[in-house]
Write an enzyme that holds these catalytic residues in place. Structure first.
Site, PDB file in Angstrom:
ATOM      1  N   LYS A  31       3.473   3.443   5.732  1.00  0.00           N
ATOM      2  CA  LYS A  31       3.290   4.839   5.331  1.00  0.00           C
ATOM      3  C   LYS A  31       3.940   5.801   6.325  1.00  0.00           C
ATOM      4  O   LYS A  31       4.500   6.836   5.924  1.00  0.00           O
ATOM      5  CB  LYS A  31       1.798   5.154   5.180  1.00  0.00           C
ATOM      6  CG  LYS A  31       1.139   4.419   4.026  1.00  0.00           C
ATOM      7  CD  LYS A  31       1.884   4.613   2.705  1.00  0.00           C
ATOM      8  CE  LYS A  31       1.221   3.907   1.547  1.00  0.00           C
ATOM      9  NZ  LYS A  31       1.977   4.024   0.274  1.00  0.00           N
TER      10      LYS A  31
ATOM     11  N   ILE B  78      -2.121   5.301  -9.664  1.00  0.00           N
ATOM     12  CA  ILE B  78      -1.521   6.612  -9.428  1.00  0.00           C
ATOM     13  C   ILE B  78      -0.216   6.753 -10.200  1.00  0.00           C
ATOM     14  O   ILE B  78       0.068   7.815 -10.757  1.00  0.00           O
ATOM     15  CB  ILE B  78      -1.257   6.831  -7.917  1.00  0.00           C
ATOM     16  CG1 ILE B  78      -2.565   6.803  -7.133  1.00  0.00           C
ATOM     17  CG2 ILE B  78      -0.557   8.173  -7.683  1.00  0.00           C
ATOM     18  CD1 ILE B  78      -2.377   6.920  -5.639  1.00  0.00           C
TER      19      ILE B  78
ATOM     20  N   SER C 129       0.383   8.410   2.420  1.00  0.00           N
ATOM     21  CA  SER C 129      -1.040   8.681   2.685  1.00  0.00           C
ATOM     22  C   SER C 129      -1.240   9.038   4.149  1.00  0.00           C
ATOM     23  O   SER C 129      -0.332   8.883   4.976  1.00  0.00           O
ATOM     24  CB  SER C 129      -1.902   7.468   2.326  1.00  0.00           C
ATOM     25  OG  SER C 129      -2.021   6.576   3.411  1.00  0.00           O
TER      26      SER C 129
ATOM     27  N   TYR D 162       0.075  -1.567   6.845  1.00  0.00           N
ATOM     28  CA  TYR D 162      -0.059  -0.407   5.949  1.00  0.00           C
ATOM     29  C   TYR D 162       0.347   0.877   6.667  1.00  0.00           C
ATOM     30  O   TYR D 162       1.126   1.685   6.146  1.00  0.00           O
ATOM     31  CB  TYR D 162      -1.508  -0.296   5.458  1.00  0.00           C
ATOM     32  CG  TYR D 162      -1.759   0.904   4.562  1.00  0.00           C
ATOM     33  CD1 TYR D 162      -1.528   0.836   3.197  1.00  0.00           C
ATOM     34  CD2 TYR D 162      -2.236   2.111   5.087  1.00  0.00           C
ATOM     35  CE1 TYR D 162      -1.760   1.931   2.372  1.00  0.00           C
ATOM     36  CE2 TYR D 162      -2.468   3.214   4.276  1.00  0.00           C
ATOM     37  CZ  TYR D 162      -2.226   3.109   2.912  1.00  0.00           C
ATOM     38  OH  TYR D 162      -2.450   4.203   2.110  1.00  0.00           O
TER      39      TYR D 162
END
Length: 309
Positions: A168, A19, A152, A164
């Site tokens: 985020k 990305i 995300s 994770y």
């Protein structure tokens, strides 16, 4: 005709692949000077060559975002070389992808806690905060700038693993809270949610692996190119009223509809807020066929889906 960022100075962290590379390419294509960071010289040179071919001005900074001295030197370099000017920071550097996929299916208590946390949230959440602080010192002085955390939906609901999701969620909260303190200085900070992205890693390890049992494989097949997020950020950076979006979570597909851009294949990636798509992915293909395209889950309902209360 895309947005023009001529005269703008941008920094994309972790731009060697994925990305980050896609974002750097789009910012460069819009005419910006783009500082790109990463650990692998070969990949950075390839990215820089493509930025240059598209009319942008790339500046390679080979470094490790896990090294605080490297990060401090990066911002000192930009400030010195650009006469105290930095228009856009994209916090994208991330070291946890390999860790996440190698531990797919394992519970958090089955992995080494320090190693997992540091790998996923060291260069990620911690690094984003440090970069945001150093960039803000430059931007506040000029009372202008845009900072984007690449985040995300994992910040809202469980995705991949515990570390994770925490990281985020922290990125999203960081954007919201920093925006509170930056708004009066005309510096915008947002959190960007891409959908599933067809990065080189995903293509090689999920999509091209016929034996892959990754439950996200189907979603990635209808996912975004690495440049879709770049198109979103280029439009944000060129928007004179972007401060009105400060503190918010923005989805790439929503920004595509708002600014009128499409992906590199001239198509539109899957929008997971469309009821038709949700039904189809849940296996209700017959019912999905009858649902109109404009039926979309409101963002308010997405917020309530966080199951935090």
């Amino acid at each position: 005709m895309g947005p023009s960022l001529k005269g703008k100075v941008c920094l994309v962290t972790g731009a060697a692949r994925g990305i980050g590379k896609g974002i750097a390419l789009q910012l460069g294509e819009a005419g910006a000077t783009v500082y790109i960071t990463g650990r692998t010289e070969k990949n950075l040179k390839e990215c820089a060559a493509e930025i240059k071919a598209r009319g942008g001005n790339p500046v390679i900074v080979q470094m490790d975002h896990g090294n605080d001295a490297d990060v401090e030197n990066l911002f000192a370099k930009i400030k010195a070389e650009q006469s105290g000017k930095l228009d856009v920071l994209v916090n994208n550097a991330y070291a946890g992808v390999d860790m996440i996929f190698k531990n797919t299916g394992k519970k958090f208590y089955e992995t080494d806690p320090a190693q997992t946390w540091d790998c996923i949230n060291g260069v990620g959440l911690r690094g984003h905060y440090i970069c945001t602080t150093l960039a803000s010192r430059i931007m506040v002085e000029r009372q202008e700038g845009l900072i984007v955390n690449v985040s995300s939906i994992g910040g809202l609901r469980y995705l991949f693993n515990v570390a994770y999701g925490i990281g985020k969620a922290g990125c999203d909260r960081m954007a919201a809270d920093c925006a509170m303190e930056l708004k009066k200085k005309n510096v915008t900070m947002v959190s960007l949610w891409p959908g599933p992205v067809q990065t080189e890693y995903i293509t090689e390890n999920v999509m091209e692996d016929k034996d892959s049992k990754n439950p996200m494989k189907k979603a990635f097949e209808e996912g975004e190119s690495i440049e879709f997020s770049g198109k979103a950020i280029a439009n944000l950076a060129a928007d004179p009223d972007v401060i009105k979006k400060t503190g918010r979570i923005l989805q790439t597909v929503d920004l595509a509809h708002e600014y009128g851009f499409k992906d590199t294949d001239n198509g539109m990636p899957m929008d997971f807020r469309l009821v038709k798509n949700l039904l189809r992915h849940a296996g209700y293909t017959g019912l999905a066929a009858w649902v109109p395209e404009f039926f979309k889950v409101p963002l308010l309902f997405v917020h309530y889906g966080s199951y935090k209360f």
